[in-house]
Design a protein around this motif. Structure first.
Motif, mmCIF file in Angstrom:
data_model
loop_
_atom_site.group_PDB
_atom_site.id
_atom_site.type_symbol
_atom_site.label_atom_id
_atom_site.label_comp_id
_atom_site.label_asym_id
_atom_site.label_seq_id
_atom_site.Cartn_x
_atom_site.Cartn_y
_atom_site.Cartn_z
ATOM 1 N N ASP A 76 0.828 -1.203 0.000
ATOM 2 C CA ASP A 76 0.000 0.000 0.000
ATOM 3 C C ASP A 76 0.866 1.259 0.000
ATOM 4 N N SER A 77 1.925 1.250 0.796
ATOM 5 C CA SER A 77 2.818 2.409 0.880
ATOM 6 C C SER A 77 3.594 2.607 -0.415
ATOM 7 N N LEU A 78 3.989 1.515 -1.037
ATOM 8 C CA LEU A 78 4.695 1.622 -2.316
ATOM 9 C C LEU A 78 3.799 2.216 -3.391
ATOM 10 N N ARG A 79 2.515 1.887 -3.370
ATOM 11 C CA ARG A 79 1.593 2.476 -4.354
ATOM 12 C C ARG A 79 1.544 3.995 -4.200
ATOM 13 N N VAL A 80 1.521 4.466 -2.946
ATOM 14 C CA VAL A 80 1.521 5.913 -2.721
ATOM 15 C C VAL A 80 2.846 6.512 -3.190
ATOM 16 N N ALA A 81 3.972 5.830 -2.905
ATOM 17 C CA ALA A 81 5.284 6.323 -3.336
ATOM 18 C C ALA A 81 5.362 6.396 -4.859
ATOM 19 N N VAL A 82 4.849 5.396 -5.537
ATOM 20 C CA VAL A 82 4.855 5.399 -7.002
ATOM 21 C C VAL A 82 4.000 6.554 -7.518
ATOM 22 N N GLY A 83 2.834 6.753 -6.934
ATOM 23 C CA GLY A 83 1.974 7.867 -7.334
ATOM 24 C C GLY A 83 2.641 9.212 -7.110
ATOM 25 N N ALA A 84 3.347 9.342 -5.988
ATOM 26 C CA ALA A 84 4.035 10.598 -5.686
ATOM 27 C C ALA A 84 5.159 10.852 -6.687
ATOM 28 N N ARG A 85 5.915 9.800 -7.004
ATOM 29 C CA ARG A 85 6.994 9.962 -7.986
ATOM 30 C C ARG A 85 6.425 10.364 -9.350
ATOM 31 N N ALA A 86 5.320 9.769 -9.720
ATOM 32 C CA ALA A 86 4.685 10.111 -10.996
ATOM 33 C C ALA A 86 4.211 11.562 -10.981
ATOM 34 N N LEU A 87 3.624 11.977 -9.868
ATOM 35 C CA LEU A 87 3.136 13.344 -9.752
ATOM 36 C C LEU A 87 4.290 14.345 -9.792
ATOM 37 N N LEU A 88 5.440 13.938 -9.286
ATOM 38 C CA LEU A 88 6.632 14.792 -9.341
ATOM 39 C C LEU A 88 7.237 14.826 -10.743
ATOM 40 N N GLY A 89 6.730 13.994 -11.634
ATOM 41 C CA GLY A 89 7.225 13.959 -13.004
ATOM 42 C C GLY A 89 8.377 13.003 -13.209
ATOM 43 N N ASP A 90 8.689 12.214 -12.198
ATOM 44 C CA ASP A 90 9.794 11.258 -12.287
ATOM 45 C C ASP A 90 9.230 9.886 -12.651
ATOM 46 N N ARG A 91 8.791 9.780 -13.883
ATOM 47 C CA ARG A 91 8.159 8.533 -14.324
ATOM 48 C C ARG A 91 9.124 7.365 -14.333
ATOM 49 N N ALA A 92 10.392 7.624 -14.626
ATOM 50 C CA ALA A 92 11.385 6.549 -14.634
ATOM 51 C C ALA A 92 11.507 5.935 -13.239
ATOM 52 N N ALA A 93 11.591 6.785 -12.216
ATOM 53 C CA ALA A 93 11.697 6.273 -10.840
ATOM 54 C C ALA A 93 10.404 5.585 -10.423
ATOM 55 N N ALA A 94 9.264 6.128 -10.834
ATOM 56 C CA ALA A 94 7.979 5.509 -10.508
ATOM 57 C C ALA A 94 7.893 4.117 -11.128
ATOM 58 N N THR A 95 8.282 4.019 -12.384
ATOM 59 C CA THR A 95 8.255 2.726 -13.091
ATOM 60 C C THR A 95 9.233 1.746 -12.454
ATOM 61 N N LYS A 96 10.422 2.220 -12.126
ATOM 62 C CA LYS A 96 11.435 1.360 -11.514
ATOM 63 C C LYS A 96 10.953 0.814 -10.179
ATOM 64 N N THR A 97 10.370 1.682 -9.343
ATOM 65 C CA THR A 97 9.849 1.244 -8.047
ATOM 66 C C THR A 97 8.755 0.211 -8.229
ATOM 67 N N ALA A 98 7.854 0.482 -9.141
ATOM 68 C CA ALA A 98 6.742 -0.447 -9.376
ATOM 69 C C ALA A 98 7.233 -1.800 -9.888
ATOM 70 N N GLN A 99 8.226 -1.789 -10.767
ATOM 71 C CA GLN A 99 8.712 -3.037 -11.338
ATOM 72 C C GLN A 99 9.572 -3.828 -10.363
ATOM 73 N N GLU A 100 10.357 -3.140 -9.541
ATOM 74 C CA GLU A 100 11.250 -3.827 -8.622
ATOM 75 C C GLU A 100 10.506 -4.471 -7.470
ATOM 76 N N GLU A 101 9.414 -3.900 -7.100
ATOM 77 C CA GLU A 101 8.676 -4.426 -5.969
ATOM 78 C C GLU A 101 7.629 -5.390 -6.469
#
Length: 101
Positions: A76-101
């Motif tokens: 649940d916390s990772l989903r929020v972190a991914v959403g926050a990274r996406a909102l910050l415009g860091d789609r690469a980090a959002a994608t990486k977090t989502a894929q690694e976890e």
């Protein structure tokens, strides 16, 4: 005004109430309550459009949920972190977090 309010709300899971209830549960262990409070604060920050604040709180919640071996809390916390990274415009980090976890 919340420029990203609708987008940020869509990125959250609406689980803050569940975790807020856990945070208020006097019978829950201290670290579990702390992790739950961090998750609730992270999702609230995301819904308010505070992506940086949401990311910090979500990352802190992930660390605590990991220490507690709470897979649902981690996810649940990772989903929020991914959403926050996406909102910050860091789609690469959002994608990486989502894929690694």
């Amino acid at each position: 005004p919340r420029p990203f309010g609708l987008l940020a709300s869509a990125l959250g899971d609406g689980l803050a109430s569940k975790y807020s209830a856990l945070a208020g549960d006097g019978g829950a262990a201290g670290r579990a309550r702390e992790a739950a409070m961090l998750f609730s604060a992270a999702e609230g920050a995301l819904e308010e459009g505070d992506a940086a604040g949401a990311l910090q709180k979500a990352d802190d919640a992930v660390a605590l949920f990991r220490a507690l071996n709470d897979s649902a809390g981690i996810a649940d916390s990772l989903r929020v972190a991914v959403g926050a990274r996406a909102l910050l415009g860091d789609r690469a980090a959002a994608t990486k977090t989502a894929q690694e976890e």
